[in-house]
Design a protein around this motif. Sequence first.
Motif, PDB file in Angstrom:
ATOM      1  N   LEU A  86       0.826  -1.212   0.000  1.00  0.00           N
ATOM      2  CA  LEU A  86       0.000   0.000   0.000  1.00  0.00           C
ATOM      3  C   LEU A  86       0.859   1.261   0.000  1.00  0.00           C
ATOM      4  O   LEU A  86       0.513   2.259  -0.645  1.00  0.00           O
ATOM      5  N   LEU A  87       1.980   1.222   0.718  1.00  0.00           N
ATOM      6  CA  LEU A  87       2.867   2.387   0.703  1.00  0.00           C
ATOM      7  C   LEU A  87       3.452   2.623  -0.687  1.00  0.00           C
ATOM      8  O   LEU A  87       3.552   3.772  -1.147  1.00  0.00           O
ATOM      9  N   LEU A 120      -5.107  13.874  -4.924  1.00  0.00           N
ATOM     10  CA  LEU A 120      -5.243  12.438  -5.145  1.00  0.00           C
ATOM     11  C   LEU A 120      -4.388  11.639  -4.171  1.00  0.00           C
ATOM     12  O   LEU A 120      -4.832  10.618  -3.634  1.00  0.00           O
ATOM     13  N   LEU A 121      -3.171  12.094  -3.905  1.00  0.00           N
ATOM     14  CA  LEU A 121      -2.284  11.375  -2.988  1.00  0.00           C
ATOM     15  C   LEU A 121      -2.819  11.392  -1.564  1.00  0.00           C
ATOM     16  O   LEU A 121      -2.735  10.388  -0.839  1.00  0.00           O
ATOM     17  N   LEU A 122      -3.373  12.526  -1.141  1.00  0.00           N
ATOM     18  CA  LEU A 122      -3.961  12.597   0.199  1.00  0.00           C
ATOM     19  C   LEU A 122      -5.148  11.644   0.328  1.00  0.00           C
ATOM     20  O   LEU A 122      -5.336  11.000   1.369  1.00  0.00           O
ATOM     21  N   MET A 123      -5.936  11.553  -0.723  1.00  0.00           N
ATOM     22  CA  MET A 123      -7.051  10.604  -0.703  1.00  0.00           C
ATOM     23  C   MET A 123      -6.544   9.172  -0.663  1.00  0.00           C
ATOM     24  O   MET A 123      -7.104   8.321   0.051  1.00  0.00           O
ATOM     25  N   PHE A 124      -5.483   8.875  -1.398  1.00  0.00           N
ATOM     26  CA  PHE A 124      -4.940   7.524  -1.418  1.00  0.00           C
ATOM     27  C   PHE A 124      -4.373   7.110  -0.062  1.00  0.00           C
ATOM     28  O   PHE A 124      -4.435   5.929   0.302  1.00  0.00           O
ATOM     29  N   VAL A 125      -3.809   8.044   0.680  1.00  0.00           N
ATOM     30  CA  VAL A 125      -3.272   7.711   2.000  1.00  0.00           C
ATOM     31  C   VAL A 125      -4.390   7.247   2.929  1.00  0.00           C
ATOM     32  O   VAL A 125      -4.277   6.203   3.609  1.00  0.00           O
ATOM     33  N   GLY A 126      -5.487   7.992   2.978  1.00  0.00           N
ATOM     34  CA  GLY A 126      -6.621   7.578   3.799  1.00  0.00           C
ATOM     35  C   GLY A 126      -7.242   6.283   3.314  1.00  0.00           C
ATOM     36  O   GLY A 126      -7.620   5.414   4.117  1.00  0.00           O
ATOM     37  N   THR A 127      -7.340   6.121   2.000  1.00  0.00           N
ATOM     38  CA  THR A 127      -7.893   4.888   1.438  1.00  0.00           C
ATOM     39  C   THR A 127      -7.026   3.685   1.780  1.00  0.00           C
ATOM     40  O   THR A 127      -7.532   2.615   2.148  1.00  0.00           O
ATOM     41  N   ALA A 161      -5.028   3.287   4.332  1.00  0.00           N
ATOM     42  CA  ALA A 161      -5.164   2.960   5.757  1.00  0.00           C
ATOM     43  C   ALA A 161      -6.441   2.174   6.021  1.00  0.00           C
ATOM     44  O   ALA A 161      -6.434   1.190   6.782  1.00  0.00           O
ATOM     45  N   ASP A 162      -7.551   2.571   5.398  1.00  0.00           N
ATOM     46  CA  ASP A 162      -8.812   1.851   5.590  1.00  0.00           C
ATOM     47  C   ASP A 162      -8.729   0.430   5.031  1.00  0.00           C
ATOM     48  O   ASP A 162      -9.231  -0.520   5.646  1.00  0.00           O
ATOM     49  N   ILE A 163      -8.110   0.274   3.866  1.00  0.00           N
ATOM     50  CA  ILE A 163      -8.013  -1.052   3.260  1.00  0.00           C
ATOM     51  C   ILE A 163      -7.120  -1.964   4.092  1.00  0.00           C
ATOM     52  O   ILE A 163      -7.433  -3.146   4.303  1.00  0.00           O
ATOM     53  N   LEU A 164      -5.998  -1.447   4.584  1.00  0.00           N
ATOM     54  CA  LEU A 164      -5.109  -2.257   5.426  1.00  0.00           C
ATOM     55  C   LEU A 164      -5.802  -2.666   6.710  1.00  0.00           C
ATOM     56  O   LEU A 164      -5.690  -3.823   7.154  1.00  0.00           O
ATOM     57  N   GLU A 165      -6.538  -1.752   7.291  1.00  0.00           N
ATOM     58  CA  GLU A 165      -7.271  -2.072   8.526  1.00  0.00           C
ATOM     59  C   GLU A 165      -8.320  -3.139   8.267  1.00  0.00           C
ATOM     60  O   GLU A 165      -8.506  -4.061   9.077  1.00  0.00           O
ATOM     61  N   PHE A 166      -9.026  -3.047   7.131  1.00  0.00           N
ATOM     62  CA  PHE A 166     -10.059  -4.040   6.815  1.00  0.00           C
ATOM     63  C   PHE A 166      -9.449  -5.427   6.659  1.00  0.00           C
ATOM     64  O   PHE A 166      -9.955  -6.415   7.223  1.00  0.00           O
ATOM     65  N   ALA A 167      -8.347  -5.530   5.903  1.00  0.00           N
ATOM     66  CA  ALA A 167      -7.740  -6.839   5.666  1.00  0.00           C
ATOM     67  C   ALA A 167      -7.154  -7.438   6.940  1.00  0.00           C
ATOM     68  O   ALA A 167      -7.388  -8.617   7.259  1.00  0.00           O
ATOM     69  N   SER A 168      -6.407  -6.631   7.693  1.00  0.00           N
ATOM     70  CA  SER A 168      -5.745  -7.161   8.890  1.00  0.00           C
ATOM     71  C   SER A 168      -6.738  -7.450  10.010  1.00  0.00           C
ATOM     72  O   SER A 168      -6.627  -8.467  10.705  1.00  0.00           O
TER      73      SER A 168
END
Length: 365
Positions: free
Chosen positions: A153-154, A177-184, A186-193
Motif C-alpha cells: 500500500l505504501l 489524489l495522494l492525500l485521498m490515497f493515503v486515507g484509502t 489505511a482503511d483497506i489495510l485495517e479491513f484486511a488485517s
Amino acid sequence: MELMVLLNALVTRLLFVLHSLIGVWRVTAVKKEPKYWLLALLNLLLCLETGLTLKFKQGRGYKWFSPAIFLYLICTVPSLWLLEIHHGTQYCGNEPGAVQVNVSNQDFNQSRDSSYGNEGTDHHIIQTAKVFVNQLSTICETVWTLALHQTFLLLLVVGRWLLPIGVEITRDQLSQLLLMFVGTAADILEFASETLDIEDVRKNYTLINAILAVWTWSMLQFPLDLAVQHIGCKPSASARRIPSLLLCRYSAELWNIWVSLFIQDGPFFIVRSILMGHFRIFNQMLVFFTAKNVLVVTLQLYRLAVIMFDFRTTILQKSRKGEVCCCPCEPYEARAHATSHHDNELKELVAFPPKEESQALSEDH
C-alpha cells in the motif's frame, strides 16, 4: 525526453518489480514448490508497459488511468492471496507479530574468515548476503505477510507520486489524489488485517476467499484518477441534457461517492455485517469499524442529495432567466461562444422577424 521524467518512470517501475519478486519469493519459500516462481512472469507485462510508455508517451502518464499501477496490482495481488490462504503455519517466536532477526557477529565472522581463505572479497559479500537471507527466512510467516501488505500500500501511494504525470492532470490535483490515497490505503489495510486476524474467520476458507475478493475489488480504485478530474463536455445540444450537465459539473464528486458506496465502505459494511449477523462474530474493533462504515455511507448519500438539490436549483434559476446552461468545466472561450451565439440568434429574431409575423404586420399597415 526529459532526464528526470525518464528516471522517475524507470525507478518507480523497478521498485514495483522488486516488490513483486519479493512476494513471489515468499510464496515459493512458504509453499516449498519452485513452480510458484512462474508468478514472476507477470512482471513481463509491466516491462512491456514500460517500453510502450517510453515510446509513445515519452514516459508520461495517461489521462484518468495509470497502467503501471494496474499492472503492479496484477503482479502482486496473487502472491498476497496465496500467502493469506497459507497463513499461520509458522510459529512466531515469543510474542505474536514480533519480528526477530538475529544475525550474529559470529555468523558474519565465520563467513568472512572462510571467504578470505577462498576467493576473496567477492565471495565474502556473497556469503554475507546468504547469511542475511537465511536469517530473514526465520521471520514468521504472519509478520512477512503483514509487512508485504503494508509495503504494498505504501508503494502504491509513493509510486503514484513518483510516476510522471500527464498533461491532463495538474500538481494540485495530484496532491489531492495522494492525500485521498493515503486515507484509502489505511482503511483497506485495517479491513484486511482486522477481519483476517479473527480466529473464527481463519477456520472458514469461504470467508477468507470472500474477504480477499472484497479486498481485491477495493484495490481497483488506485489506478484511476477520476476523483480529482472533471470530464470535459462540448457546447453542443446533446451535451446540454440534464444527465450530461450533471456528470460534467460534478464528475469528481460523483466518482468519490460511487467509490465509497460500491468499492470501499459499502462492501466493507456488507462483509462486517455478515460476520456479526450470520456468523455471530463480535469484538470491539469490528463493531466500531462497522459503525464507521455506516456513518460514511450515510454521509455520502446525504452529499449526493445535496448535489442533486443544488443542481436542480441552478437549472431552475437559469431556465427562468433564459440563460444558456453551459457546463462550468468548459473553457471560457467555449462558454463565451455559446453565449454570443445565443445573443446573435436573439438579435436576428428582433431585426428579421419570421415571415408569418412580417406578413401580418404589412396587412395591418
